[in-house]
Design an enzyme around this catalytic site. Structure first.
Site, PDB file in Angstrom:
ATOM      1  N   HIS A 152      20.845   6.536 -35.265  1.00 34.21           N
ATOM      2  CA  HIS A 152      21.992   5.506 -35.125  1.00 34.21           C
ATOM      3  C   HIS A 152      22.647   5.685 -33.897  1.00 34.21           C
ATOM      4  CE1 HIS A 152      25.571   3.241 -36.544  1.00 34.21           C
ATOM      5  NE2 HIS A 152      26.342   4.163 -35.608  1.00 34.21           N
ATOM      6  N   GLU A 153      22.931   6.796 -33.300  1.00 31.35           N
ATOM      7  CA  GLU A 153      23.670   7.076 -32.376  1.00 31.35           C
ATOM      8  C   GLU A 153      22.691   6.616 -31.139  1.00 31.35           C
ATOM      9  OE1 GLU A 153      26.732   7.096 -32.077  1.00 31.35           O
ATOM     10  OE2 GLU A 153      27.197   7.985 -33.971  1.00 31.35           O
ATOM     11  N   HIS A 177      22.914   3.163 -30.005  1.00 26.60           N
ATOM     12  CA  HIS A 177      24.006   2.765 -28.736  1.00 26.60           C
ATOM     13  C   HIS A 177      23.255   3.146 -27.571  1.00 26.60           C
ATOM     14  CE1 HIS A 177      27.036   1.764 -31.758  1.00 26.60           C
ATOM     15  NE2 HIS A 177      27.065   3.163 -32.207  1.00 26.60           N
ATOM     16  N   HIS A 223      20.732   0.907 -26.303  1.00 24.69           N
ATOM     17  CA  HIS A 223      21.464  -0.633 -26.061  1.00 24.69           C
ATOM     18  C   HIS A 223      22.076  -0.449 -24.800  1.00 24.69           C
ATOM     19  CE1 HIS A 223      24.067  -3.761 -27.825  1.00 24.69           C
ATOM     20  NE2 HIS A 223      23.569  -4.236 -27.023  1.00 24.69           N
TER      21      HIS A 223
END
Length: 641
Positions: free
Chosen positions: A438-439, A442, A445
């Site tokens: 998940h992290e 980021h 991205h």
């Protein structure tokens, strides 16, 4: 200058250097912003594009200063450096708000003719003018000054709130038998002290295993209670004042409440739409959650026959037990395949193959010996640099998050970003692997969107209720048997069996609706604290949690004092579920397989690389070929048996 020729940041090598770095760099950027503002005010003959380019120079300087200071305030091991950095965050935030109250600066852009601007520049101009209005520039003098004071106080209180959580580590002591059920490696790493007791802390490396494995309910209750008292009573008055400051600021700016102010720039569009969305989630999850809860209650009563209440301290333990007993998923067997030293290179390998990236290790000085740094490469081109700070220590940010470090500006600066996490150095829980993916979503991205012309649109600068969607999507790779097989191994070197992963996926569906109810609790607390501003924060918070989920809060505690999202997310914690609705639909774009190169390339091009240069709805529509819908989320929430 090409992207690969841009130079990344260079960090100090000693304590004195870090003290200078944390102080001199933000001061230099403050001076740069002030210089830009003077040139803008004097530049009567400047064209609209020239005005925007100067504004962009200031945006870059502000982003650099704030990103560096934010990171150091949360991660540097020296408390003096952390304090210096935090003071500069406050100064730079004050400067940002003061600029939006400066009528002379406002006129520079209010008078700018948009004729001749391309679409992206025109979009930037519209955003700048909106920012001035939201800053309060057009208010009468006394009101404008009051807004300035309130905005600066919001920053000060938010920093204090976060610092108290970061430094609020708690300990509990339990008898050795209180560790019953915990993995042997956990027990071995928690020796009995001279007082005959074992010390447990509220760090995730203790909290998460205890919540899942400790068969002694008293141990689970004790550590969960300590965690729910983080930063209390210190943060009680801080939050009470912060809520009043935000309410007054929103009212003076012409909004009905803080939620209405925050949502003007988000996909949801209005504060009133938040409870409407939460009601939709409530309806979608209620029936399934009730059925799941009955099974939790029955499971608890096998161990505690007279138990009347399933509490949040029981939740993960009971879920884990049922998944083991009813779905044949032994979490300790699962974690035996997930040593940190294999998970880290695995995440790098999987995301590298997916996104056509290579992570090249860099031996450079950073703020702590734990930090691992990598250049992000595509072929011979360096796209950015990432830093992974993944283990807990005193004074460090104690959750998991991605922090921007340097804004990526085309032909000007290389994007850099940091993960601050708190993973074990040994075996990981599968939930931690999901968090890592998940992290990392980021992180990539931020890097891939770091080739923008305008700083305003660089990195994860999308609407705040879309920003979690790419990360939530990447979680799916942590549930794929082929992906997991590519990097997992137990002590014998055997990868995790596909049959076990299939069982894990089936078991994961159980408890999903109850987890949504837990997230609804957070969302209701976030929204209602800001909108209702109750006199009794403890009673109100406990009441919303109690009403939202059949899994009850531990009574008499103060979890709002340690709810770190109340600063950055404000009234809008709903965004996690809003983004998840989109993420579940985005997954349909990978119908040819999670590692399908064509789907991945289209995803990079349409979702990640544009950053904030286009509205989120347009990004999603470009990838899916249609508007997103609620149906994929509904099916995920209540899967068919």
């Amino acid at each position: 200058m090409t992207a690969d020729a841009l130079e990344p940041l260079s960090f100090p090598i000693d304590a004195a250097g870090w003290e200078r770095f944390s102080d001199e760099r933000p001061r230099a950027r403050l001076a740069a912003v002030q210089d830009v503002d003077a040139r803008l005010k004097d530049g009567v003959a400047l064209s609209a594009i020239e005005r925007l380019e100067l504004w962009n120079d200031a945006d870059i300087a502000l982003a650099e200063a704030l990103s560096e200071a934010n990171l150091l305030s949360e991660a540097h091991p020296d408390p003096t450096v952390r304090a210096t950095a935090e003071s500069h965050v406050q100064v730079m935030e004050a400067l940002s708000s003061a600029r939006l109250l400066d009528r002379d600066l406002w006129r520079v852009f209010a008078d700018a003719a948009a004729d001749g601007l391309d679409d992206e520049a025109a979009r930037l101009l519209a955003h700048v003018l909106r920012d001035f209005r939201r800053g309060g520039v057009d208010l009468e003098d006394a009101t404008r000054e009051r807004v300035r004071i309130l905005t600066e106080r919001d920053t000060e209180l938010s920093l204090t709130f976060s610092r108290n959580i970061r430094e609020g580590r708690r300990e509990v002591k339990v008898a050795p038998e209180g560790l019953a059920g915990l993995p042997q490696d956990f027990i071995d790493s928690h020796p009995v002290g001279d007082d005959g007791l074992v010390t447990l802390t509220t760090e995730y490396t203790d909290l998460m295993p205890v919540r899942e494995y400790a068969s002694a309910r008293t141990t689970r209750d004790a550590l969960t209670s300590a965690y729910n008292e983080l930063a209390w009573p210190e943060n009680h008055q801080v939050l009470a004042e912060l809520l009043e400051v935000r309410a007054e600021r929103a009212r003076l700016l012409g909004f009905s409440d803080w939620a209405d102010y925050e949502t003007e720039t988000r996909m949801i569009g209005s504060g009133a739409a938040i409870p409407e969305f939460l009601a939709r989630l409530d309806a979608a999850s209620a029936e399934a959650a009730a059925a799941e809860f009955v099974r939790l209650q029955e499971r608890l009563r096998r161990e505690v026959p007279d138990a009347e209440t399933v509490t949040i301290a029981d939740f993960w333990y009971l879920l884990s037990g049922l998944k083991h007993e009813d779905y044949d998923v032994d979490p300790q067997l699962v974690r035996s395949y997930l040593p940190f030293d294999r998970v880290l290179p695995g995440v790098l390998d999987v995301t590298g193959r997916l996104l056509d990236l290579e992570y090249v290790p860099i031996a450079e000085s950073t703020w702590h010996a734990d930090v691992r740094s990598y250049d992000v490469m595509r072929g011979e081109v360096r796209l950015g640099r990432i830093h992974l700070d993944l283990h807990p220590r005193d004074g460090k940010f104690n959750h998991a998050a991605c922090f921007p470090l340097a804004p990526g500006i085309r032909d000007r600066s290389l994007p850099e970003a940091v993960l601050l996490c708190n993973f074990s150095r040994g075996l990981l829980e599968h939930d931690e692997v999901v968090t890592f993916f998940h992290e990392f979503g980021h992180l990539v991205h931020d890097i891939l969107a770091g080739r923008q012309r305008w700083a305003r649109f660089s990195g994860v600068a999308t609407e705040w209720d879309f920003v979690e969607a790419p990360s939530q999507l990447l979680e799916e790779w942590a549930w794929d048997a082929d992906v997991l097989r590519s990097f997992t191994a137990n002590a014998a070197g055997e990868p995790i069996p596909a049959e076990l992963v299939a069982k894990m996926r089936t078991a994961d569906a159980f408890g999903r609706a109850l987890e949504v109810r837990r997230q609804l609790g957070h969302s209701n607390v976030s929204y209602h604290l800001h909108v209702d501003r109750p006199a009794d924060l403890q009673a109100a918070t406990e009441g919303w949690y109690a009403r939202t989920s059949p899994v009850q809060p531990l009574p008499g505690l103060h979890p709002y004092a340690g709810f770190g999202h109340l600063t950055g997310y404000g009234a809008c914690y709903y965004t996690y579920q809003w983004s998840l609705v989109i993420a579940r639909d985005l997954l349909s774009g990978f119908g040819a397989g999670l590692m399908d190169p064509e789907s991945a390339e289209r995803y990079r091009r349409e979702i990640l690389e544009p950053g904030g240069s286009r509205d989120a709805r347009d990004l999603v529509a470009a990838f899916l070929g249609r508007d997103y819908s609620f149906e994929a989320y509904r099916e995920w929430l209540t899967p068919r048996a």
